[in-house]
Write a protein that holds these residues in place. Structure first.
Motif: not given
Lengths: 353, 387
Positions: B236-238, B250, B257-258, B261, B375-376
């Motif tokens: 996931f990315s942000d 979120e 968060v990423p 998830r 972020q990733f």
């Protein structure tokens, strides 16, 4: 192994933008606009999308990790995202693989390059070997000129002027072409009207499992890294990619109704025609001049920026497919190359349902 | 259900600050030949090559992978997702195989950051040239902001970050691939210079060069070998904007968060419902001690409000899971390769090939990838058993 799986990826929407410098709009704004347009064309929103595959290059975008700032503009917010530092067609291939693998049912593919901010020529120079190649001043543009030189040594090319004129005519007729941009500086033996039109370019497609266009074949090819190790006027990597794409689709060059070859110059485009089996050796320029279904929008002359080139040509192909009214099955070939100087290549066969 | 996919070969160079006597191609070749030998395959068996190099500017040569990694005649893709590049490349390889494009894919990640004049000056170009660059934001200052946020919220202290770092450095002494590994006490870490308060030099990853390669396969090729099977993956990315991650529904900046998830997706695929009891070990791509602490609740090892007490247990070696037996990214962090190194180390563990750093009876391992200021995020779960 040519790529055709049980689930074929379809193209549900597409959009592109080629323009000259516009300081009023940031790169994320350009990306957001084109991706939004592609989503609208697909009749969906980002809420329907499982993932994003991006083709962008740090050095051209001027950021040490380009997709940190640009990814969310392409929809990569709290969803699966991957970026390739390759041509946009490679991103299409990877996105199609995600659908073929059953990992996703809808994927956004976006690619861009902004010549008004990034120095594409300088970026390409630093990719050559610092000891054996950079002192020679090699760049992607210089390699294209070397290819043209080798081609001219092998072939008479009586159709050179006619092909250049026809290419310019097609580009000028293209509604997508930026009006004020100037062709890049030509490197001998190339002439200005045989070069590409450096542009701020963004392209996007939405891949899914439904849609009017089906990707029936994908192929990849890789040449040796060093220019001296390549057959300079042959595009062997692209030849392999295109042959594999045809094999996967069960199609032949004779069945094509659209061909979009992502070369940086007229000569590159003509040599790719020969690599595709659409023209005999030495007749690529004649074939280009005589067939309006080949690079019908003028190819790189209508706007160009690596690593967006292949995806721009794909969107050109989709526009052309949508415009065709013949009863003959509409089948398109799109090919594009990646750094360094087209060392790696990808090809896609698209068929209208 | 698709044919299970797994890692059948692993190859790594030693990781050191600079390899002045080796070209990028030589580093990649060393890792590739070792991975192929481990897999018992010749290069002809490879159906595609996926390379990872990021950022493009760090090595001083653009597209350095094309000469160092790409093989003429083989399909090649260059993946670039920052620090998560190696794991993103592995996920792409699995996609490629699951799509029926190939039976065997070689994944190679290469780092030459020792050639850069200063890595942090290159990382500074991540940030907005008008609003952010002049704050001299770097990967270190970004981590520092997260550390102070955690200290303010949960009462973490400098000793917590130093405790995590000390454990990683000590474990790295059992990993012969970490050149110059040296055990460091909490006092050693706290006595090291402050890079950006509260982060000390020894709480941050070093500059590291090296290459890592893994061979991914399916079908009889995988079934006939000692394979680390892929049980689950997620990515996931942000947004990169830290301010936008402060007060959103979120989850905030420190909640990763990423990563959360990605872990949820991977756990679902792997049938993991209680990670702390089901997983035998973690290989975390955490280049700073603070990032490792943030990962624990994101991976479901503890509740976010109980994170400090979980970190206390980890530091006291009282957590029921092995964490970074290789020493992790704090001991060696070849940026492009580091997330693939975590996967390679997890694969060695579940295959029983991890040498002095082997965790006894390791059968299910989780490796993370982190890029671009958290972020990733990627998660990869590997197991000894066929899924």
């Amino acid at each position: 192994m040519p790529a055709r799986a049980a689930t074929s990826a379809c193209i549900e929407g597409y959009a592109s933008s080629v323009g000259e410098a516009d300081a009023r709009r940031s790169l994320p704004e350009l990306i957001f606009g084109v991706v939004s347009e592609a989503l609208r064309a697909a009749g969906c929103t980002m809420n329907d999308v499982d993932g994003v595959v991006i083709a962008a290059h740090d050095l051209i975008d001027g950021r040490s990790l380009s997709s940190m700032i640009t990814g969310p503009a392409a929809g990569a917010y709290l969803r699966d995202e991957i970026r390739v530092s390759d041509d946009g067609l490679v991103a299409v291939s990877l996105a199609a693989a995600r659908i073929q693998a059953g990992e996703a049912s809808k994927v956004v593919v976006a690619a861009w390059g902004r010549v008004s901010e990034g120095d594409v020529e300088r970026s390409s120079r630093v990719a050559f070997d610092p000891v054996t190649e950079q002192p020679l001043g090699l760049s992607d543009r210089a390699v294209s000129a070397l290819r043209a030189s080798a081609y001219l040594r092998l072939h008479d090319c009586p159709a050179r002027d006619r092909a250049a004129t026809e290419r310019r005519r097609r580009a000028e007729a293209s509604t997508q072409r930026p009006l004020r941009a100037a062709p890049c500086e030509a490197v001998f033996p190339l002439r200005p009207d045989e070069s590409g039109l450096p542009s701020d370019a963004v392209a996007a497609v939405v891949l899914g499992i439904e849609g009017p266009h089906v990707i029936t074949g994908i192929g990849h090819g890789t040449d040796p890294a060093r220019i001296g190790d390549r057959r300079i006027a042959q595009f062997d990597g692209a030849r392999r990619a295109i042959a594999d794409a045809f094999a996967a689709a069960g199609r032949t060059p004779a069945e094509l109704t659209v061909a979009e070859l992502g070369g940086a110059t007229l000569f590159d485009e003509a040599m790719l025609l020969e690599a595709a089996g659409l023209a005999a050796p030495g007749t690529g320029l004649d074939c280009y001049a005589d067939n309006a279904w080949i690079n019908h929008a003028g190819g790189a002359a209508a706007g160009d920026c690596y690593p967006c080139r292949g995806l721009l040509r794909m969107v050109d192909a989709l526009r052309h497919l949508d415009a065709q009214t013949s009863r003959r099955p509409a089948i398109a070939l799109v090919a594009g190359g990646s750094a360094v100087a087209d060392q790696t290549a990808a090809a896609v066969i698209i068929e209208a349902r | 259900m698709s044919d299970p996919v797994g890692i059948i070969g692993v190859g790594q160079t030693p990781y050191r600050k600079r390899n002045s006597d080796k070209s990028a191609g030589e580093l990649a070749r060393t890792a590739i030949l070792e991975a192929l030998s481990d897999a018992g395959l010749e290069p002809d068996a490879i159906g595609a090559v996926i390379g990872g190099v990021a950022p493009d500017a760090l090595s001083g040569i653009g597209d350095i992978d094309k000469a160092a990694i790409a093989m003429p005649g083989k399909p090649y893709i260059h993946v670039n997702t920052g620090g998560a590049t190696g794991s993103s490349a592995l996920l792409a390889a699995k996609t490629w195989i699951d799509a029926g494009r190939a039976d065997v894919v070689l994944v190679v990640a290469l780092e030459r950051m020792g050639q850069a004049a200063t890595a942090q000056s290159i990382f500074n170009t991540i940030f907005d040239p008008i609003y952010e660059k002049d704050f001299v934001l770097t990967t270190i200052t970004m981590a520092a902001l997260r550390a102070t946020m955690l200290m303010n919220r949960d009462g973490f202290t400098g000793e917590h970050w130093a405790g995590i770092a000390s454990r990683n450095f000590t474990q790295a002494t059992r990993n012969p691939l970490v050149i110059g590994a040296k055990a460091r006490s909490v006092a050693d870490v706290l006595a090291s210079p402050v890079l950006a308060w509260p982060i000390h030099l020894y709480e941050a990853c070093p500059i590291s060069e090296g290459a890592c390669a893994v061979v991914v396969a399916r079908g009889d090729i995988a079934r006939s070998r000692n394979t680390a099977w892929i049980h689950g993956t997620g990515g996931f990315s942000d947004t990169y904007s830290m301010g936008d991650r402060m007060h959103r529904a979120e989850g905030s900046l420190i909640e990763m968060v990423p990563l959360r998830r990605a872990a949820q997706v991977a756990y679902r695929q792997a049938g993991v419902t209680d990670p702390l009891s089901q997983l035998d070990l973690l290989e975390l791509q955490a280049p700073f001690a603070i990032i490792e602490a943030m990962a624990y609740p994101a991976l479901g090892l503890c509740d976010i409000d109980a994170n400090r007490s979980f970190v206390d247990k980890v530091i006291a070696a009282d957590a029921p899971i092995a964490i970074n037996p290789s020493g992790g990214a704090q001991a060696a962090n070849p940026v492009s390769a580091t997330a693939l190194v975590r996967i390679a180390e997890a694969a060695l563990q579940v295959r029983g090939n991890a040498g002095d750093r082997q965790v006894s009876d390791a059968r299910l391992a989780l490796a993370t990838g982190q890029g671009g200021a958290t972020q990733f995020s990627t998660v990869c779960i590997l197991g000894s058993d066929v899924p």
